[in-house]
Write a protein that holds these residues in place. Structure first.
Motif, PDB file in Angstrom:
ATOM      1  N   ASN A  40       0.825  -1.205   0.000  1.00 22.84           N
ATOM      2  CA  ASN A  40       0.000   0.000   0.000  1.00 22.84           C
ATOM      3  C   ASN A  40       0.863   1.261   0.000  1.00 22.84           C
ATOM      4  OD1 ASN A  40      -2.705   1.181   0.125  1.00 22.84           O
ATOM      5  ND2 ASN A  40      -2.049   1.901   2.135  1.00 22.84           N
ATOM      6  N   LYS A  43       1.275   3.120  -3.291  1.00 21.21           N
ATOM      7  CA  LYS A  43       0.213   3.930  -3.887  1.00 21.21           C
ATOM      8  C   LYS A  43       0.630   5.392  -3.832  1.00 21.21           C
ATOM      9  CE  LYS A  43      -3.998   3.389  -2.554  1.00 21.21           C
ATOM     10  NZ  LYS A  43      -5.181   3.137  -1.714  1.00 21.21           N
ATOM     11  N   ALA A 109     -11.325  -2.070   2.034  1.00 23.45           N
ATOM     12  CA  ALA A 109     -11.743  -1.536   0.736  1.00 23.45           C
ATOM     13  C   ALA A 109     -12.472  -0.203   0.866  1.00 23.45           C
ATOM     14  CB  ALA A 109     -12.641  -2.548   0.024  1.00 23.45           C
ATOM     15  N   ALA A 112     -11.709   3.064  -1.227  1.00 25.09           N
ATOM     16  CA  ALA A 112     -10.841   2.728  -2.367  1.00 25.09           C
ATOM     17  C   ALA A 112     -11.510   3.165  -3.671  1.00 25.09           C
ATOM     18  CB  ALA A 112     -10.568   1.231  -2.400  1.00 25.09           C
ATOM     19  N   TRP A 116      -8.010   0.942  -7.857  1.00 24.91           N
ATOM     20  CA  TRP A 116      -7.357   0.003  -6.940  1.00 24.91           C
ATOM     21  C   TRP A 116      -8.250  -1.176  -6.587  1.00 24.91           C
ATOM     22  CZ3 TRP A 116      -2.357   0.452  -6.357  1.00 24.91           C
ATOM     23  CH2 TRP A 116      -1.775   1.680  -6.674  1.00 24.91           C
ATOM     24  N   TYR A 120      -7.302  -4.462  -4.080  1.00 24.79           N
ATOM     25  CA  TYR A 120      -8.044  -4.757  -2.855  1.00 24.79           C
ATOM     26  C   TYR A 120      -8.902  -6.005  -2.998  1.00 24.79           C
ATOM     27  CZ  TYR A 120      -6.458  -0.424  -0.799  1.00 24.79           C
ATOM     28  OH  TYR A 120      -5.676   0.566  -0.276  1.00 24.79           O
TER      29      TYR A 120
END
Length: 162
Positions: A40, A43, A109, A112, A116, A120
């Motif tokens: 993560n 990101k 999630a 999100a 993505w 996820y």
């Protein structure tokens, strides 16, 4: 001449105790859980947010980090508990903790974007599959009747051998 019926096959699968299966599943869950958090960081904007004192929309604080520590400690503790608790307590603990972690995993999630969704979806999907395996293993835990102790056991064995 060797007796092939008594020769063990190298590919035989000896029965694996339920505790070992569940502990292995918790270990897999724990690694996945941690790796998803590490991935993560890649990101865009996540590390910048952390450097600015934010994780998602929460201010980084000792309370928040303590909550995160407790969160990742649960699967680690479940590895040990799955191997050490007595069967009845072990079964109940795995059923309760596994059930509570399913919605907790799905919460990842929240917020999100569709960009993505695949990331996820795969991570949460595998986490939920591992938790389902834990729940199924705990739910179907073999129940073998206790062998009576004392003279009754001896009598039963003697009668069977006659």
């Amino acid at each position: 001449m060797t007796n092939r019926t008594n020769t063990p096959n190298l590919l035989d699968n000896p029965p694996v105790p339920v505790q070992v299966k569940i502990a292995a599943a918790w270990t897999s869950f724990m690694f996945l859980y941690i790796y998803v958090d590490v991935f993560n960081f890649y990101k865009p904007g996540v590390v910048d947010g952390i450097l600015n004192g934010l994780i998602w929309t929460f201010d980084i604080s000792s309370t928040l980090l303590t909550i995160f520590l407790v969160s990742v400690s649960i699967p680690a503790l479940m590895v040990v508990l799955s191997m050490t608790l007595p069967a009845r307590v072990n079964r109940a603990t795995n059923l309760v903790v596994g059930s509570l972690l399913i919605p907790y995993s799905m919460f990842n999630a929240a917020g999100a974007t569709w960009e993505w969704a695949f990331f996820y979806g795969i991570s949460i999907g595998i986490e939920v599959l591992l938790l389902a395996f834990i729940l199924r293993s705990a739910w179907t835990w073999p129940r073998t009747p206790a062998v009576p102790a004392g003279p009754a056991t001896t009598d039963v064995r003697q009668e069977a051998s006659v």
